[in-house]
Design a protein around this motif. Sequence first.
Motif, PDB file in Angstrom:
ATOM      1  N   VAL A  26      59.228  94.734 -24.278  1.00  0.00           N
ATOM      2  CA  VAL A  26      59.851  95.228 -23.057  1.00  0.00           C
ATOM      3  C   VAL A  26      58.878  94.945 -21.925  1.00  0.00           C
ATOM      4  CG1 VAL A  26      60.710  97.259 -21.815  1.00  0.00           C
ATOM      5  CG2 VAL A  26      61.133  97.013 -24.277  1.00  0.00           C
ATOM      6  N   GLN A  27      59.352  94.249 -20.912  1.00  0.00           N
ATOM      7  CA  GLN A  27      58.535  93.881 -19.763  1.00  0.00           C
ATOM      8  C   GLN A  27      59.057  94.624 -18.542  1.00  0.00           C
ATOM      9  OE1 GLN A  27      55.914  91.933 -21.593  1.00  0.00           O
ATOM     10  NE2 GLN A  27      55.888  91.222 -19.501  1.00  0.00           N
ATOM     11  N   SER A  28      58.130  95.143 -17.764  1.00  0.00           N
ATOM     12  CA  SER A  28      58.525  95.784 -16.513  1.00  0.00           C
ATOM     13  C   SER A  28      58.106  94.912 -15.343  1.00  0.00           C
ATOM     14  CB  SER A  28      57.891  97.172 -16.394  1.00  0.00           C
ATOM     15  OG  SER A  28      56.489  97.041 -16.292  1.00  0.00           O
ATOM     16  N   LYS A  29      58.772  95.093 -14.243  1.00  0.00           N
ATOM     17  CA  LYS A  29      58.456  94.342 -13.043  1.00  0.00           C
ATOM     18  C   LYS A  29      57.230  94.942 -12.357  1.00  0.00           C
ATOM     19  CE  LYS A  29      63.341  93.393 -12.417  1.00  0.00           C
ATOM     20  NZ  LYS A  29      64.517  93.676 -11.600  1.00  0.00           N
ATOM     21  N   HIS A  30      56.456  94.099 -11.747  1.00  0.00           N
ATOM     22  CA  HIS A  30      55.259  94.500 -11.014  1.00  0.00           C
ATOM     23  C   HIS A  30      55.621  94.565  -9.533  1.00  0.00           C
ATOM     24  CE1 HIS A  30      51.415  93.781  -8.960  1.00  0.00           C
ATOM     25  NE2 HIS A  30      50.865  94.374  -9.993  1.00  0.00           N
ATOM     26  N   ASP A  34      57.871  92.048  -7.261  1.00  0.00           N
ATOM     27  CA  ASP A  34      59.102  92.471  -6.600  1.00  0.00           C
ATOM     28  C   ASP A  34      59.108  92.081  -5.128  1.00  0.00           C
ATOM     29  OD1 ASP A  34      60.402  93.543  -8.770  1.00  0.00           O
ATOM     30  OD2 ASP A  34      59.868  95.611  -8.329  1.00  0.00           O
ATOM     31  N   TYR A  50      59.077  85.808 -11.726  1.00  0.00           N
ATOM     32  CA  TYR A  50      59.914  86.305 -12.817  1.00  0.00           C
ATOM     33  C   TYR A  50      60.056  85.271 -13.928  1.00  0.00           C
ATOM     34  CZ  TYR A  50      61.143  90.360 -10.042  1.00  0.00           C
ATOM     35  OH  TYR A  50      61.094  91.525  -9.328  1.00  0.00           O
ATOM     36  N   GLN A  89      66.099 100.410 -14.889  1.00  0.00           N
ATOM     37  CA  GLN A  89      66.208  99.664 -13.643  1.00  0.00           C
ATOM     38  C   GLN A  89      65.153  98.570 -13.497  1.00  0.00           C
ATOM     39  OE1 GLN A  89      66.422 102.030 -10.115  1.00  0.00           O
ATOM     40  NE2 GLN A  89      66.550 100.258  -8.773  1.00  0.00           N
ATOM     41  N   ASN A  90      63.927  98.831 -13.840  1.00  0.00           N
ATOM     42  CA  ASN A  90      62.867  97.850 -13.625  1.00  0.00           C
ATOM     43  C   ASN A  90      62.228  97.339 -14.913  1.00  0.00           C
ATOM     44  OD1 ASN A  90      63.031  97.827 -10.778  1.00  0.00           O
ATOM     45  ND2 ASN A  90      61.921  99.754 -10.697  1.00  0.00           N
ATOM     46  N   ALA A  91      62.975  97.340 -16.003  1.00  0.00           N
ATOM     47  CA  ALA A  91      62.420  96.869 -17.272  1.00  0.00           C
ATOM     48  C   ALA A  91      63.489  96.149 -18.089  1.00  0.00           C
ATOM     49  CB  ALA A  91      61.859  98.037 -18.079  1.00  0.00           C
ATOM     50  N   SER A  92      63.078  95.050 -18.726  1.00  0.00           N
ATOM     51  CA  SER A  92      63.980  94.266 -19.563  1.00  0.00           C
ATOM     52  C   SER A  92      63.374  94.079 -20.942  1.00  0.00           C
ATOM     53  CB  SER A  92      64.227  92.889 -18.950  1.00  0.00           C
ATOM     54  OG  SER A  92      64.914  93.010 -17.737  1.00  0.00           O
ATOM     55  N   GLU A  93      64.241  94.043 -21.950  1.00  0.00           N
ATOM     56  CA  GLU A  93      63.800  93.771 -23.315  1.00  0.00           C
ATOM     57  C   GLU A  93      64.187  92.348 -23.671  1.00  0.00           C
ATOM     58  OE1 GLU A  93      64.217  95.498 -27.821  1.00  0.00           O
ATOM     59  OE2 GLU A  93      66.018  95.442 -26.587  1.00  0.00           O
TER      60      GLU A  93
END
Length: 104
Positions: A26-30, A34, A50, A89-93
């Motif tokens: 799981v990666q979150s946005k920095h 952004d 991204y 909202q700010n994380a994708s797997e």
Amino acid sequence: MIIVTTDFVPGKEIKELKGFVRGSTVQSKHIGKDIMAGLKTIVGGELKEYTEMMEEARQKAIGRMVEDAKQKGANAIICIRLETSAVMQNASEIIAYGTAVVVE
């Protein structure tokens, strides 16, 4: 480790099925990424921040899947697939999965 999207390895015979294998991250946005991405959406173009983040996430997920296959005694993974989903909202797997096999 041989990794293919097909249900066979060309030129090899499947001797044994080891089962389902997977790896995920799981990666979150920095916040810095952004801000840069937000600016790019105004003028258009590739969101390189991204693109790099997702490439790193795919490599981590595939690496973890390979480790799972090695632990099961496999030397190949067939039918590999990659999927992504928003966790919040700010994380994708990113998940990589396939079937571990022994080929000769």
